[in-house]
Scaffold this active site. Structure first.
Site, PDB file in Angstrom:
ATOM      1  N   CYS A 112       0.836  -1.202   0.000  1.00 35.17           N
ATOM      2  CA  CYS A 112       0.000   0.000   0.000  1.00 35.17           C
ATOM      3  C   CYS A 112       0.872   1.253   0.000  1.00 35.17           C
ATOM      4  O   CYS A 112       1.471   1.579  -1.017  1.00 35.17           O
ATOM      5  CB  CYS A 112      -0.982  -0.029   1.169  1.00 35.17           C
ATOM      6  N   HIS A 212      -3.609  -4.893   0.607  1.00 37.29           N
ATOM      7  CA  HIS A 212      -3.072  -5.338   1.894  1.00 37.29           C
ATOM      8  C   HIS A 212      -3.072  -6.872   1.974  1.00 37.29           C
ATOM      9  O   HIS A 212      -4.012  -7.480   2.471  1.00 37.29           O
ATOM     10  CB  HIS A 212      -3.896  -4.748   3.042  1.00 37.29           C
ATOM     11  N   GLU A 214      -1.541  -8.756   3.943  1.00 40.75           N
ATOM     12  CA  GLU A 214      -1.541  -9.259   5.329  1.00 40.75           C
ATOM     13  C   GLU A 214      -2.948  -9.432   5.888  1.00 40.75           C
ATOM     14  O   GLU A 214      -3.130 -10.051   6.951  1.00 40.75           O
ATOM     15  CB  GLU A 214      -0.726  -8.307   6.227  1.00 40.75           C
TER      16      GLU A 214
END
Length: 231
Positions: A112, A212, A214
């Site tokens: 990001c 993202h 994660e």
């Protein structure tokens, strides 16, 4: 380098923010645990990197530029708009860090904001408020809410080799790449044309994604690929 042969050490940049825990409310160098978990789950050792000196790179095998506030617009020749929120001290550290990592030939993953840092560090620019350009807020629906986004990936790109021709990911960004940095190649796009992934051809592993990974167990394949690049 910091590897112990079996588990490469992944350096993750941190947020310097006011935070609360127990009886405390003070400045902290912090990072969402989802980043740490993602690295651990693919066999890496996560090490948090607070703002400081680039000498920290001598202790790690790869660099992960994490998400966060907007990059200062003066770094790409613009004045800040009213919706732009910056952290100058973080910019100073991360821009020096990414340049040092590239000079070392170190594997780099930008997430990001991290992708935007990579782009601007290489001479690119950003769109400061994406909804003004695309006419919607689907990339960041509301505060604290991720926007599910379908991304098409370029055939033959490193990212496509990891994730396939298309991927559904979790976005949370109101800015985006405008002009690409020197040497970077756009390899992923949302349906509205927003660049969602970039890579540096010729490098062992220099990849940026606007989403993202994660936040999605399927997308930890990107972290796994970064770990593999260190071995």
């Amino acid at each position: 380098m910091g590897s112990n042969a079996s588990k490469p050490v992944m350096g993750l940049t941190t947020y310097t923010e006011k935070a609360s825990w127990g009886v405390w409310h003070t400045d902290a160098a912090l990072l969402p645990s989802s980043y740490v978990d993602s690295v651990r789950n693919v066999g890496g050792i996560p090490v948090l990197l607070p703002a400081g000196d680039t000498d920290v790179l001598s202790a790690v095998d790869a660099l992960i530029l994490t998400g966060g506030a907007d990059v200062e617009p003066h770094r790409y020749g613009q004045q800040p708009q009213d919706k732009t929120v910056t952290r100058p001290e973080r910019d100073a550290f991360e821009f020096a860090l990414v340049r040092a990592a590239l000079d070392r030939g170190m594997p780099v993953l930008g997430v990001c904001r991290g992708m935007q840092v990579l782009n601007v560090a290489l001479g690119g620019s950003l769109t400061q408020h994406l909804p003004d350009r695309v006419g919607h807020s689907e990339h960041q629906p509301s505060p604290g809410v991720y926007g599910p986004t379908h991304v098409t990936l370029a055939d033959g790109s490193r990212v496509a080799g990891i994730l396939g021709a298309q991927t559904k990911c979790q976005c949370y960004h109101h800015q985006a790449v405008e002009e690409l940095g020197d040497g970077l190649r756009a390899v992923g796009w949302a349906a509205d044309g927003t660049i969602e992934a970039v890579e540096l051809p010729g490098a062992d592993f220099v990849v940026g994604v606007q989403w993202h990974p994660e936040q999605d167990t399927q997308e930890v394949r990107l972290f796994a690929a970064l770990v593999a690049a260190c071995r």
